[in-house]
Write a protein that holds these residues in place. Structure first.
Motif: not given
Length: 153
Positions: A14-22, A24-27, A53-55, A61-68
């Motif tokens: 569930a921390s990855f999001g609820d499917g809405s545009y608004e 984002r994953p709670d990193v 964890r750092a990697a 964060e890299r994936q958040m650049g192209f995945l919504r």
């Protein structure tokens, strides 16, 4: 057996999001649920292994650049004291294109109940084909008609 572990993994997903545009994953939340030296294999077989964890933060964060519009939809879950497996149909938008995909994810938990290993088994050819689909109307301003290649930045 394993109800606590299953609930933990449901919360993780569930921390990855609820499917809405608004959303984002709670990193920070995601990483707090992982062991310091956790290992994430992005896809099996053959996918890269991200360790620590750092990697993992950097990869998320890299994936958040192209995945919504992430949403992990768990169809089936099974567990033991140290292992949880999910069968999922995840929703996502990849470079402005609908990219729902099926997968099995395996989570190994350490003595503290944190994720020490995370492997995702999915069909990368199916996901790659979805990258070539039409850009969704809500994303055309961001990606153009051509998608990734047509990005304006």
């Amino acid at each position: 057996m394993g109800q606590r572990q299953e609930d933990f993994i449901r919360e993780f997903c569930a921390s990855f999001g609820d499917g809405s545009y608004e959303t984002r994953p709670d990193v920070d939340r995601i990483l707090s649920m992982m062991a310091e030296d956790a290992e994430w294999q992005l896809w099996v077989p053959g996918g890269p292994k991200i360790k620590g964890r750092a990697a993992i933060r950097q990869e998320l964060e890299r994936q958040m650049g192209f995945l919504r519009q992430n949403r992990c939809n768990i169809k089936n879950i099974l567990s033991s004291e140290r292992l949880v497996m999910t069968e999922r149909v995840d929703d996502a938008v990849l470079y402005g294109r609908d990219a729902w995909h099926t997968m099995v994810a395996v989570y190994v938990l350490d003595e503290q109940g944190l994720i020490s290993e995370w492997r995702e088994y999915l069909d990368m050819a199916d996901l790659a084909a979805k990258k070539k689909g039409p850009v969704l109307p809500a994303y055309r301003d961001e990606y153009g008609e051509g998608g990734e290649a047509g990005r304006s930045s």
